[in-house]
Design a protein around this motif. Sequence first.
Motif, PDB file in Angstrom:
ATOM      1  N   LEU A 173      14.211  -3.492  11.336  1.00 28.55           N
ATOM      2  CA  LEU A 173      14.029  -2.236  12.069  1.00 28.55           C
ATOM      3  C   LEU A 173      14.047  -2.487  13.570  1.00 28.55           C
ATOM      4  O   LEU A 173      14.715  -1.776  14.325  1.00 28.55           O
ATOM      5  CB  LEU A 173      12.712  -1.571  11.664  1.00 28.55           C
ATOM      6  CG  LEU A 173      12.291  -0.352  12.490  1.00 28.55           C
ATOM      7  CD1 LEU A 173      13.336   0.755  12.442  1.00 28.55           C
ATOM      8  CD2 LEU A 173      10.933   0.157  12.037  1.00 28.55           C
ATOM      9  N   LYS A 201      11.590   9.007   6.666  1.00 26.72           N
ATOM     10  CA  LYS A 201      11.716   9.682   7.964  1.00 26.72           C
ATOM     11  C   LYS A 201      12.432   8.787   8.971  1.00 26.72           C
ATOM     12  O   LYS A 201      13.274   9.256   9.738  1.00 26.72           O
ATOM     13  CB  LYS A 201      10.336  10.074   8.507  1.00 26.72           C
ATOM     14  CG  LYS A 201       9.701  11.228   7.772  1.00 26.72           C
ATOM     15  CD  LYS A 201       8.339  11.531   8.365  1.00 26.72           C
ATOM     16  CE  LYS A 201       7.643  12.666   7.642  1.00 26.72           C
ATOM     17  NZ  LYS A 201       6.337  12.957   8.234  1.00 26.72           N
ATOM     18  N   ILE A 202      12.104   7.500   8.968  1.00 23.48           N
ATOM     19  CA  ILE A 202      12.765   6.555   9.869  1.00 23.48           C
ATOM     20  C   ILE A 202      14.249   6.477   9.548  1.00 23.48           C
ATOM     21  O   ILE A 202      15.097   6.544  10.448  1.00 23.48           O
ATOM     22  CB  ILE A 202      12.113   5.160   9.773  1.00 23.48           C
ATOM     23  CG1 ILE A 202      10.697   5.192  10.355  1.00 23.48           C
ATOM     24  CG2 ILE A 202      12.966   4.113  10.490  1.00 23.48           C
ATOM     25  CD1 ILE A 202       9.883   3.945  10.072  1.00 23.48           C
ATOM     26  N   CYS A 203      14.570   6.347   8.272  1.00 21.00           N
ATOM     27  CA  CYS A 203      15.973   6.267   7.864  1.00 21.00           C
ATOM     28  C   CYS A 203      16.729   7.539   8.252  1.00 21.00           C
ATOM     29  O   CYS A 203      17.879   7.467   8.698  1.00 21.00           O
ATOM     30  CB  CYS A 203      16.079   6.019   6.361  1.00 21.00           C
ATOM     31  SG  CYS A 203      15.550   4.367   5.867  1.00 21.00           S
ATOM     32  N   ALA A 240      11.405  10.602  14.528  1.00 21.34           N
ATOM     33  CA  ALA A 240      11.031  10.590  13.113  1.00 21.34           C
ATOM     34  C   ALA A 240       9.692  11.280  12.860  1.00 21.34           C
ATOM     35  O   ALA A 240       9.309  11.478  11.711  1.00 21.34           O
ATOM     36  CB  ALA A 240      10.977   9.157  12.604  1.00 21.34           C
ATOM     37  N   TYR A 260       9.504  -5.919   8.830  1.00 29.74           N
ATOM     38  CA  TYR A 260      10.270  -4.840   9.467  1.00 29.74           C
ATOM     39  C   TYR A 260      11.117  -5.360  10.623  1.00 29.74           C
ATOM     40  O   TYR A 260      11.530  -4.586  11.490  1.00 29.74           O
ATOM     41  CB  TYR A 260       9.323  -3.727   9.934  1.00 29.74           C
ATOM     42  CG  TYR A 260       8.578  -3.096   8.784  1.00 29.74           C
ATOM     43  CD1 TYR A 260       9.225  -2.232   7.915  1.00 29.74           C
ATOM     44  CD2 TYR A 260       7.246  -3.396   8.554  1.00 29.74           C
ATOM     45  CE1 TYR A 260       8.554  -1.672   6.836  1.00 29.74           C
ATOM     46  CE2 TYR A 260       6.570  -2.838   7.484  1.00 29.74           C
ATOM     47  CZ  TYR A 260       7.229  -1.978   6.635  1.00 29.74           C
ATOM     48  OH  TYR A 260       6.561  -1.433   5.562  1.00 29.74           O
ATOM     49  N   MET A 315       3.369   4.364  14.221  1.00 32.49           N
ATOM     50  CA  MET A 315       3.944   3.054  13.939  1.00 32.49           C
ATOM     51  C   MET A 315       2.947   1.913  13.894  1.00 32.49           C
ATOM     52  O   MET A 315       3.339   0.759  13.822  1.00 32.49           O
ATOM     53  CB  MET A 315       5.023   2.733  14.974  1.00 32.49           C
ATOM     54  CG  MET A 315       6.204   3.635  14.862  1.00 32.49           C
ATOM     55  SD  MET A 315       7.612   3.115  15.811  1.00 32.49           S
ATOM     56  CE  MET A 315       8.046   1.592  15.089  1.00 32.49           C
ATOM     57  N   THR A 371       7.213   7.731   5.163  1.00 33.20           N
ATOM     58  CA  THR A 371       7.425   7.280   6.538  1.00 33.20           C
ATOM     59  C   THR A 371       8.756   6.557   6.664  1.00 33.20           C
ATOM     60  O   THR A 371       9.517   6.784   7.612  1.00 33.20           O
ATOM     61  CB  THR A 371       6.271   6.359   6.988  1.00 33.20           C
ATOM     62  OG1 THR A 371       5.040   7.085   6.900  1.00 33.20           O
ATOM     63  CG2 THR A 371       6.475   5.859   8.403  1.00 33.20           C
ATOM     64  N   LEU A 372       9.060   5.689   5.695  1.00 35.46           N
ATOM     65  CA  LEU A 372      10.327   4.956   5.720  1.00 35.46           C
ATOM     66  C   LEU A 372      11.512   5.912   5.614  1.00 35.46           C
ATOM     67  O   LEU A 372      12.528   5.726   6.285  1.00 35.46           O
ATOM     68  CB  LEU A 372      10.363   3.922   4.597  1.00 35.46           C
ATOM     69  CG  LEU A 372       9.289   2.840   4.655  1.00 35.46           C
ATOM     70  CD1 LEU A 372       9.346   1.965   3.409  1.00 35.46           C
ATOM     71  CD2 LEU A 372       9.420   2.000   5.915  1.00 35.46           C
ATOM     72  N   ILE A 415      16.232  -1.460   7.335  1.00 34.91           N
ATOM     73  CA  ILE A 415      15.056  -1.514   8.207  1.00 34.91           C
ATOM     74  C   ILE A 415      13.947  -2.432   7.718  1.00 34.91           C
ATOM     75  O   ILE A 415      12.991  -2.691   8.448  1.00 34.91           O
ATOM     76  CB  ILE A 415      14.466  -0.107   8.460  1.00 34.91           C
ATOM     77  CG1 ILE A 415      13.962   0.523   7.166  1.00 34.91           C
ATOM     78  CG2 ILE A 415      15.475   0.780   9.168  1.00 34.91           C
ATOM     79  CD1 ILE A 415      13.153   1.791   7.369  1.00 34.91           C
ATOM     80  N   LEU A 419      11.777   6.490  18.717  1.00 34.38           N
ATOM     81  CA  LEU A 419      11.781   6.584  17.258  1.00 34.38           C
ATOM     82  C   LEU A 419      10.585   7.385  16.761  1.00 34.38           C
ATOM     83  O   LEU A 419      10.722   8.221  15.867  1.00 34.38           O
ATOM     84  CB  LEU A 419      11.772   5.188  16.621  1.00 34.38           C
ATOM     85  CG  LEU A 419      11.696   5.169  15.091  1.00 34.38           C
ATOM     86  CD1 LEU A 419      12.894   5.863  14.463  1.00 34.38           C
ATOM     87  CD2 LEU A 419      11.577   3.747  14.576  1.00 34.38           C
ATOM     88  N   LYS A 445      10.759   2.201  20.679  1.00 36.32           N
ATOM     89  CA  LYS A 445       9.821   2.582  19.626  1.00 36.32           C
ATOM     90  C   LYS A 445       9.292   3.994  19.877  1.00 36.32           C
ATOM     91  O   LYS A 445       9.124   4.772  18.942  1.00 36.32           O
ATOM     92  CB  LYS A 445       8.665   1.584  19.550  1.00 36.32           C
ATOM     93  CG  LYS A 445       9.073   0.221  19.041  1.00 36.32           C
ATOM     94  CD  LYS A 445       7.890  -0.732  19.019  1.00 36.32           C
ATOM     95  CE  LYS A 445       8.306  -2.120  18.585  1.00 36.32           C
ATOM     96  NZ  LYS A 445       7.187  -3.064  18.582  1.00 36.32           N
TER      97      LYS A 445
END
Length: 65
Positions: free
Chosen positions: A7, A45-47, A25, A4, A29, A42-43, A57, A21, A18
Amino acid sequence: SVSYNKLWKLLIDKGMSKTQLIKAAKIAMAKLGKNEDVRVETLVKICGALGCTMDDIMELIQDPQ
């Protein structure tokens, strides 16, 4: 395995911590920080929070044979 590092670099480029984020999101983490497997949800949501794609990321690391 997965990395990651992209990211973490993206967060630096965006001037985002962090903690910011996590709040944006609505995620935890712990696994990301250890480069462990995380759910696709989860990915996504981050995107969504960062306005990016999964390629932005994370990257797959080929294990030496």
